[in-house]
Design a protein around this motif. Structure first.
Motif, PDB file in Angstrom:
ATOM      1  N   CYS A 136      -3.430   0.548  -3.923  1.00 30.14           N
ATOM      2  CA  CYS A 136      -2.982  -1.108  -4.105  1.00 30.14           C
ATOM      3  C   CYS A 136      -1.941  -1.355  -4.779  1.00 30.14           C
ATOM      4  O   CYS A 136      -1.925  -1.325  -6.254  1.00 30.14           O
ATOM      5  N   ALA A 137      -0.751  -2.167  -4.380  1.00 28.94           N
ATOM      6  CA  ALA A 137       0.510  -2.903  -5.898  1.00 28.94           C
ATOM      7  C   ALA A 137       1.024  -3.979  -5.579  1.00 28.94           C
ATOM      8  O   ALA A 137       0.332  -4.477  -4.063  1.00 28.94           O
ATOM      9  N   ALA A 138       0.704  -4.508  -6.605  1.00 29.78           N
ATOM     10  CA  ALA A 138       1.595  -5.702  -6.677  1.00 29.78           C
ATOM     11  C   ALA A 138       2.831  -5.738  -7.547  1.00 29.78           C
ATOM     12  O   ALA A 138       3.120  -4.758  -8.141  1.00 29.78           O
TER      13      ALA A 138
ATOM     14  N   PHE B 104       5.397   4.667   0.307  1.00 26.89           N
ATOM     15  CA  PHE B 104       5.347   3.796   1.001  1.00 26.89           C
ATOM     16  C   PHE B 104       4.563   3.437   2.781  1.00 26.89           C
ATOM     17  O   PHE B 104       4.943   4.300   3.585  1.00 26.89           O
ATOM     18  N   VAL B 105       3.200   3.107   2.212  1.00 23.79           N
ATOM     19  CA  VAL B 105       2.583   2.918   4.156  1.00 23.79           C
ATOM     20  C   VAL B 105       3.019   1.646   4.057  1.00 23.79           C
ATOM     21  O   VAL B 105       3.168   1.176   5.961  1.00 23.79           O
ATOM     22  N   ALA B 106       2.759   0.024   3.611  1.00 21.96           N
ATOM     23  CA  ALA B 106       2.827  -1.362   4.113  1.00 21.96           C
ATOM     24  C   ALA B 106       2.867  -2.521   3.126  1.00 21.96           C
ATOM     25  O   ALA B 106       2.549  -2.223   1.711  1.00 21.96           O
TER      26      ALA B 106
ATOM     27  N   TRP C 292       0.962  -1.196  -0.340  1.00 20.70           N
ATOM     28  CA  TRP C 292       0.073   0.020   0.036  1.00 20.70           C
ATOM     29  C   TRP C 292       1.124   1.431  -0.341  1.00 20.70           C
ATOM     30  O   TRP C 292       1.781   1.154   0.509  1.00 20.70           O
ATOM     31  N   PHE C 293       0.764   2.156  -0.522  1.00 17.94           N
ATOM     32  CA  PHE C 293       0.934   3.291  -0.569  1.00 17.94           C
ATOM     33  C   PHE C 293       0.270   4.573  -0.653  1.00 17.94           C
ATOM     34  O   PHE C 293      -1.521   4.051  -1.629  1.00 17.94           O
ATOM     35  N   ARG C 294       0.790   5.657  -0.365  1.00 19.84           N
ATOM     36  CA  ARG C 294      -0.613   6.861  -0.806  1.00 19.84           C
ATOM     37  C   ARG C 294       0.701   8.230  -0.941  1.00 19.84           C
ATOM     38  O   ARG C 294       1.538   8.389  -1.146  1.00 19.84           O
ATOM     39  N   GLN C 295      -0.413   8.764  -1.505  1.00 18.87           N
ATOM     40  CA  GLN C 295      -0.389  10.098  -2.081  1.00 18.87           C
ATOM     41  C   GLN C 295      -0.886  11.253  -1.565  1.00 18.87           C
ATOM     42  O   GLN C 295      -2.054  11.067  -2.072  1.00 18.87           O
ATOM     43  N   ALA C 296      -0.876  12.266  -0.931  1.00 19.48           N
ATOM     44  CA  ALA C 296      -0.918  13.564  -1.187  1.00 19.48           C
ATOM     45  C   ALA C 296      -1.005  14.825  -1.880  1.00 19.48           C
ATOM     46  O   ALA C 296       0.011  14.887  -2.587  1.00 19.48           O
TER      47      ALA C 296
END
Length: 126
Positions: free
Chosen positions: A96-98, A47-49, A36-40
């Motif tokens: 979400c990413a793979a 990177f989140v987890a 999981w990543f996030r972008q503000a």
């Protein structure tokens, strides 16, 4: 090839919890390391987890460690992100990413992920 779809985003207050889910609309997730990543707005994707293929090893970004938990259910072909004690600074689009990398701290690098979902908005109000 795998296609990812995130769900569960929304508007919550500081201190609340939220659970994001990522499902594969095509393909199986079981052979992929997942992240999981996030972008503000105006910021780089962060990177989140991440979680190994078997689910036995997890990795977290410093800003979410102790508050967020990543998990996966290979039988259901899903990956989840449980977010507790949310803060306004957690506001972002979550992706979400793979990855074909199955295990290791390399899963914290977005360059390791060829497959991405479309993202889900999380907004935390103060």
């Amino acid at each position: 090839q795998v296609q990812l779809v995130e769900s569960g985003g929304g508007l919550v207050q500081a201190g609340d919890s939220l659970r994001l889910s990522c499902a594969a609309s095509a393909g199986s997730l079981s052979s992929f390391g997942m992240g999981w990543f996030r972008q503000a707005p105006g910021k780089d994707r962060e990177f989140v987890a991440a979680i190994s293929t078997t689910g036995t090893t997890t990795y977290y970004g410093a800003s979410v460690k102790g508050r967020f938990t990543i998990s996966r259910d290979n039988a259901k072909n899903t990956v989840s992100l449980q977010m507790n004690s949310l803060k306004p600074e957690d506001t972002a689009v979550y992706y979400c990413a793979a990855s074909v990398t199955t295990l290791g701290i390399q899963l914290s690098s977005r360059t390791r992920y060829p497959y991405w979902g479309q993202g889900t908005q999380v907004t935390v109000s103060s």
